[in-house]
Each structure stands twice: as C-alpha cells, then as structure tokens.
Design a protein around this motif. Structure first.
Motif, PDB file in Angstrom:
ATOM      1  N   PHE A  44       0.809  -1.219   0.000  1.00 43.16           N
ATOM      2  CA  PHE A  44       0.000   0.000   0.000  1.00 43.16           C
ATOM      3  C   PHE A  44       0.842   1.269   0.000  1.00 43.16           C
ATOM      4  O   PHE A  44       0.391   2.312  -0.444  1.00 43.16           O
ATOM      5  CB  PHE A  44      -0.955   0.002   1.192  1.00 43.16           C
ATOM      6  CG  PHE A  44      -2.050  -1.011   1.067  1.00 43.16           C
ATOM      7  CD1 PHE A  44      -3.074  -0.830   0.153  1.00 43.16           C
ATOM      8  CD2 PHE A  44      -2.051  -2.162   1.839  1.00 43.16           C
ATOM      9  CE1 PHE A  44      -4.087  -1.764   0.016  1.00 43.16           C
ATOM     10  CE2 PHE A  44      -3.051  -3.100   1.705  1.00 43.16           C
ATOM     11  CZ  PHE A  44      -4.071  -2.903   0.798  1.00 43.16           C
ATOM     12  N   ASP A  45       2.081   1.183   0.490  1.00 42.36           N
ATOM     13  CA  ASP A  45       2.932   2.382   0.523  1.00 42.36           C
ATOM     14  C   ASP A  45       3.629   2.642  -0.817  1.00 42.36           C
ATOM     15  O   ASP A  45       4.435   3.562  -0.930  1.00 42.36           O
ATOM     16  CB  ASP A  45       3.958   2.284   1.652  1.00 42.36           C
ATOM     17  CG  ASP A  45       4.936   1.132   1.463  1.00 42.36           C
ATOM     18  OD1 ASP A  45       4.790   0.343   0.508  1.00 42.36           O
ATOM     19  OD2 ASP A  45       5.861   1.021   2.298  1.00 42.36           O
ATOM     20  N   GLY A  46       3.343   1.834  -1.822  1.00 41.74           N
ATOM     21  CA  GLY A  46       3.931   2.033  -3.147  1.00 41.74           C
ATOM     22  C   GLY A  46       5.172   1.202  -3.409  1.00 41.74           C
ATOM     23  O   GLY A  46       5.684   1.196  -4.525  1.00 41.74           O
ATOM     24  N   THR A  47       5.670   0.503  -2.405  1.00 44.06           N
ATOM     25  CA  THR A  47       6.819  -0.364  -2.637  1.00 44.06           C
ATOM     26  C   THR A  47       6.342  -1.644  -3.322  1.00 44.06           C
ATOM     27  O   THR A  47       5.193  -2.056  -3.165  1.00 44.06           O
ATOM     28  CB  THR A  47       7.541  -0.724  -1.326  1.00 44.06           C
ATOM     29  OG1 THR A  47       6.625  -1.412  -0.471  1.00 44.06           O
ATOM     30  CG2 THR A  47       8.064   0.518  -0.633  1.00 44.06           C
ATOM     31  N   LYS A  67      10.479   7.617  -3.827  1.00 43.02           N
ATOM     32  CA  LYS A  67      11.471   8.375  -3.060  1.00 43.02           C
ATOM     33  C   LYS A  67      10.918   9.766  -2.776  1.00 43.02           C
ATOM     34  O   LYS A  67      10.303  10.385  -3.637  1.00 43.02           O
ATOM     35  CB  LYS A  67      12.743   8.474  -3.902  1.00 43.02           C
ATOM     36  CG  LYS A  67      13.914   9.104  -3.231  1.00 43.02           C
ATOM     37  CD  LYS A  67      15.106   9.027  -4.192  1.00 43.02           C
ATOM     38  CE  LYS A  67      16.359   9.543  -3.593  1.00 43.02           C
ATOM     39  NZ  LYS A  67      17.481   9.410  -4.540  1.00 43.02           N
ATOM     40  N   ASN A  68      11.136  10.260  -1.584  1.00 44.14           N
ATOM     41  CA  ASN A  68      10.678  11.593  -1.149  1.00 44.14           C
ATOM     42  C   ASN A  68       9.161  11.740  -1.290  1.00 44.14           C
ATOM     43  O   ASN A  68       8.673  12.758  -1.788  1.00 44.14           O
ATOM     44  CB  ASN A  68      11.392  12.702  -1.923  1.00 44.14           C
ATOM     45  CG  ASN A  68      12.878  12.678  -1.742  1.00 44.14           C
ATOM     46  OD1 ASN A  68      13.379  12.410  -0.659  1.00 44.14           O
ATOM     47  ND2 ASN A  68      13.616  12.943  -2.811  1.00 44.14           N
ATOM     48  N   ALA A  69       8.437  10.758  -0.854  1.00 44.90           N
ATOM     49  CA  ALA A  69       6.981  10.765  -0.983  1.00 44.90           C
ATOM     50  C   ALA A  69       6.369  11.968  -0.288  1.00 44.90           C
ATOM     51  O   ALA A  69       6.712  12.293   0.843  1.00 44.90           O
ATOM     52  CB  ALA A  69       6.400   9.482  -0.399  1.00 44.90           C
ATOM     53  N   LYS A  72       6.676  17.921  -2.832  1.00 46.81           N
ATOM     54  CA  LYS A  72       6.437  18.424  -4.189  1.00 46.81           C
ATOM     55  C   LYS A  72       7.761  18.695  -4.907  1.00 46.81           C
ATOM     56  O   LYS A  72       8.688  19.219  -4.323  1.00 46.81           O
ATOM     57  CB  LYS A  72       5.592  19.695  -4.131  1.00 46.81           C
ATOM     58  CG  LYS A  72       5.186  20.204  -5.492  1.00 46.81           C
ATOM     59  CD  LYS A  72       4.333  21.440  -5.400  1.00 46.81           C
ATOM     60  CE  LYS A  72       3.986  21.877  -6.810  1.00 46.81           C
ATOM     61  NZ  LYS A  72       3.205  23.048  -6.878  1.00 46.81           N
ATOM     62  N   ASP A  73       7.835  18.352  -6.164  1.00 45.66           N
ATOM     63  CA  ASP A  73       9.003  18.525  -7.033  1.00 45.66           C
ATOM     64  C   ASP A  73      10.221  17.726  -6.587  1.00 45.66           C
ATOM     65  O   ASP A  73      11.317  17.939  -7.101  1.00 45.66           O
ATOM     66  CB  ASP A  73       9.391  20.005  -7.165  1.00 45.66           C
ATOM     67  CG  ASP A  73       8.295  20.841  -7.805  1.00 45.66           C
ATOM     68  OD1 ASP A  73       7.553  20.289  -8.650  1.00 45.66           O
ATOM     69  OD2 ASP A  73       8.176  22.025  -7.450  1.00 45.66           O
ATOM     70  N   ALA A  74      10.081  16.838  -5.610  1.00 43.81           N
ATOM     71  CA  ALA A  74      11.210  16.009  -5.183  1.00 43.81           C
ATOM     72  C   ALA A  74      10.867  14.524  -5.237  1.00 43.81           C
ATOM     73  O   ALA A  74      11.737  13.686  -5.023  1.00 43.81           O
ATOM     74  CB  ALA A  74      11.643  16.386  -3.778  1.00 43.81           C
ATOM     75  N   GLU A  75       9.589  14.200  -5.497  1.00 42.70           N
ATOM     76  CA  GLU A  75       9.208  12.798  -5.582  1.00 42.70           C
ATOM     77  C   GLU A  75       9.844  12.152  -6.806  1.00 42.70           C
ATOM     78  O   GLU A  75       9.968  12.778  -7.855  1.00 42.70           O
ATOM     79  CB  GLU A  75       7.686  12.637  -5.689  1.00 42.70           C
ATOM     80  CG  GLU A  75       6.953  12.837  -4.408  1.00 42.70           C
ATOM     81  CD  GLU A  75       5.473  12.493  -4.538  1.00 42.70           C
ATOM     82  OE1 GLU A  75       4.844  12.314  -3.503  1.00 42.70           O
ATOM     83  OE2 GLU A  75       4.973  12.408  -5.661  1.00 42.70           O
ATOM     84  N   ALA A  76      10.253  10.901  -6.646  1.00 45.39           N
ATOM     85  CA  ALA A  76      10.827  10.158  -7.771  1.00 45.39           C
ATOM     86  C   ALA A  76      10.563   8.680  -7.560  1.00 45.39           C
ATOM     87  O   ALA A  76      10.767   8.157  -6.457  1.00 45.39           O
ATOM     88  CB  ALA A  76      12.316  10.414  -7.882  1.00 45.39           C
TER      89      ALA A  76
END
Length: 146
Positions: A44-47, A67-69, A72-76
């Motif tokens: 559920f956490d996206g992993t 990464k960096n959930a 803004k502008d840092a998620e990857a």
C-alpha cells in the motif's frame, strides 16, 4: 561438368558440417515455456518487488519504491533490478539496472563502455573546475557594423 561436381561436393560438405548446439534445452516456436518460480508483492505504501525464472533460463527480479513521498518537485519513482538469459550464441547475458530521478542506468559485461578520457583533457577539465566562476557580461545591443 567438373564445376557441377565441385559445387555439389561443396554443398554436401556444408550440409554435413555439425550445426551449433545450444547449451540449454531447446523449445520449439509456439511451445509453452514453463515458469519455474514467480513471486510478486505490491504494498500500500507504493513499494513493490517481483522475480521469476523460466524453463529456458531467463530470470529477472526488481524492487521499487517512491522516493521523497509527499515532497512536491522532489518525488521520484525508483526501480532497481536485474535480468539474465543465454543468447542464441550460448553466451550468458546478465544486466543489472537502476532507474530513478537521474534516468535509467544499466551495467553488464556485454554492454559497451566509453573510452577513457585522454590525460590532457582530464587535466584541462580539472583546471577549469578549479577556477572561480566569471561574472556574466551584460548583452550589448549595439548594431553590427560589418
């Protein structure tokens, strides 16, 4: 007539030569290749992670996460893994990779690599990096007089 006999002998020798034998069990086109092992997990956490192995020697595995959930502008999205198989020539191929905010990067012994940077150019680049940045000159809008 002699040419015909020589040509026939050449064709016979060509067909009589041993053919290349693959190391692994051969599968005919259209034949079902069994999956020997398979796992997958999505959280559920996206992993996530998955892996598989097939009857013809193909294997793959990958893990990923965000990464960096929430920033803004840092998620990857990050994915890293590997895959392996045997080429038709019988050469084992293995690739490991990572994909993230810096793009896709793969490593494998069969992949080409860039040549080394010549020593003189490496020294020049090092010298340029060691110099303080120069202030930008304002753009002059004077007309060209040629």
């Amino acid at each position: 007539m002699k040419s015909f006999i020589a040509l026939s002998a050449l064709v016979a020798v060509t067909f009589a030569a041993p053919q290349f034998q693959y190391q692994q069990q051969q599968y005919q086109q259209g034949q079902v290749i069994p999956i020997l092992k398979q796992t997958q997990e999505v959280n559920f956490d996206g992993t996530y992670q998955y892996s598989y192995e097939t009857g013809n020697g193909i294997s793959a595995q990958e893990q990923g996460y965000l990464k960096n959930a929430g920033i803004k502008d840092a998620e990857a999205q990050v994915a890293q893994g590997s895959f392996a198989y045997t080429s038709p020539e019988g050469i084992p191929i293995s690739v490991s990779y990572i994909a993230d905010e810096n793009g896709f990067r793969a490593e494998g012994a069969h992949l080409p690599t860039p040549p080394p940077i010549p020593e003189a150019i490496a020294r020049a680049l090092q010298y340029i990096q060691s110099q303080p940045p120069q202030p930008q000159q304002p753009y002059s809008q004077q007309p060209f007089r040629g």
